[in-house]
Design an enzyme around this catalytic site. Sequence first.
Site, mmCIF file in Angstrom:
data_model
loop_
_atom_site.group_PDB
_atom_site.id
_atom_site.type_symbol
_atom_site.label_atom_id
_atom_site.label_comp_id
_atom_site.label_asym_id
_atom_site.label_seq_id
_atom_site.Cartn_x
_atom_site.Cartn_y
_atom_site.Cartn_z
ATOM 1 N N LYS A 1 0.821 -1.184 0.000
ATOM 2 C CA LYS A 1 0.000 0.000 0.000
ATOM 3 C C LYS A 1 0.869 1.252 0.000
ATOM 4 C CE LYS A 1 -3.032 -2.449 3.242
ATOM 5 N NZ LYS A 1 -3.393 -2.485 4.665
ATOM 6 N N PHE B 1 14.042 3.666 10.790
ATOM 7 C CA PHE B 1 12.688 3.334 10.349
ATOM 8 C C PHE B 1 11.892 4.623 10.190
ATOM 9 C CE2 PHE B 1 8.325 1.827 10.632
ATOM 10 C CZ PHE B 1 8.386 0.766 9.748
ATOM 11 N N VAL B 2 11.357 4.806 9.007
ATOM 12 C CA VAL B 2 10.635 6.051 8.731
ATOM 13 C C VAL B 2 9.159 5.785 8.457
ATOM 14 C CG1 VAL B 2 12.661 7.297 7.897
ATOM 15 C CG2 VAL B 2 11.285 5.971 6.276
ATOM 16 N N ASP C 1 14.735 -0.613 0.701
ATOM 17 C CA ASP C 1 15.497 -0.857 1.917
ATOM 18 C C ASP C 1 16.608 -1.850 1.578
ATOM 19 O OD1 ASP C 1 16.320 -1.489 4.502
ATOM 20 O OD2 ASP C 1 14.326 -1.325 5.342
HETATM 21 P P1 XMP Z 1 13.139 -4.313 0.809
HETATM 22 O O1 XMP Z 1 12.876 -5.581 0.093
HETATM 23 O O2 XMP Z 1 13.781 -3.256 -0.059
HETATM 24 O O3 XMP Z 1 11.745 -3.846 1.345
HETATM 25 O O4 XMP Z 1 13.942 -4.540 2.069
HETATM 26 C C1 XMP Z 1 11.132 -2.677 1.069
HETATM 27 C C2 XMP Z 1 9.830 -2.678 1.800
HETATM 28 O O5 XMP Z 1 10.037 -2.715 3.218
HETATM 29 C C3 XMP Z 1 9.207 -1.788 3.875
HETATM 30 N N1 XMP Z 1 10.058 -0.809 4.568
HETATM 31 C C4 XMP Z 1 9.646 0.173 5.374
HETATM 32 N N2 XMP Z 1 8.400 0.556 5.741
HETATM 33 N N3 XMP Z 1 9.335 2.311 7.048
HETATM 34 C C5 XMP Z 1 8.265 1.623 6.581
HETATM 35 O O6 XMP Z 1 7.163 1.988 6.933
HETATM 36 C C6 XMP Z 1 10.594 2.005 6.707
HETATM 37 O O7 XMP Z 1 11.545 2.670 7.163
HETATM 38 C C7 XMP Z 1 10.757 0.879 5.823
HETATM 39 N N4 XMP Z 1 11.854 0.289 5.285
HETATM 40 C C8 XMP Z 1 11.376 -0.747 4.531
HETATM 41 C C9 XMP Z 1 8.372 -1.159 2.810
HETATM 42 O O8 XMP Z 1 7.128 -1.824 2.779
HETATM 43 C C10 XMP Z 1 9.084 -1.399 1.517
HETATM 44 O O9 XMP Z 1 8.203 -1.553 0.416
#
Ligand code: XMP
Length: 188
Positions: free
Chosen positions: A49, A158-159, A109
């Site tokens: 989402k 974490f954002v 991430d």
């Molecule tokens: P990858 O596979 O790149 O994952 O590790 C990316 C997905 O992880 C979630 N994600 C976050 N969601 N704050 C969030 O709210 C964050 O700091 C964060 N870092 C990763 C997110 O769903 C993204 O699509």
Amino acid sequence: MDANELGSELSKILVTEAELKARLAEMAREIEADYAGAEQPPLLVGVLKGAVMVMADLARELSFHAEMDWMAVSSYGASTKSSGVVRILKDLDTEIAHRDVLIVEDIIDSGLTLSWLKENLESRGANSVRICAMLRKPDAAKVEVDVAYVGFDIPTDFVVGYGLDYAERYRNLRDVGVLAEHVYADAG
Ligand code: XMP
Ligand code: MG
């Protein structure tokens, strides 16, 4: 939602609404230039989402007819996450063979989700698959992913906000902020 409503729940505002908007306009100009010679505009594929806000703002900023479709994916458990195997919860409604596809994401991430998704869409015979991500955490990368358009590189904290959630909250925050430690602690 305005950051002021959140009191001390954010330890810091990382990227403001105005900065997001300004950067998106720059990215849109790049995207328009890069696809200018294409027969058909790219299909924008948003990942649910989190990408809802980026998609809404990017699509409105673009000067071409921006066709949109959506996918929902989830990582298979922690043990297999390193393999980058992802489960499709909602697939595209659109046939993408011979289409240019632009994946629109909130954040990269580890890069595992997007590298899997890019390969998956390429395997369906897309003409090209590029990635546009509003945020990137370069220090958290586990796999190299070629991201054509990046909004902002940010630290590994974490954002939340601008589509990003903690337990489904904060998605409608207009800025991107770092969640304060006590919010996790309070949640146990
Ligand atoms: P990858 O596979 O790149 O994952 O590790 C990316 C997905 O992880 C979630 N994600 C976050 N969601 N704050 C969030 O709210 C964050 O700091 C964060 N870092 C990763 C997110 O769903 C993204 O699509
Ligand atoms: Mg996401």
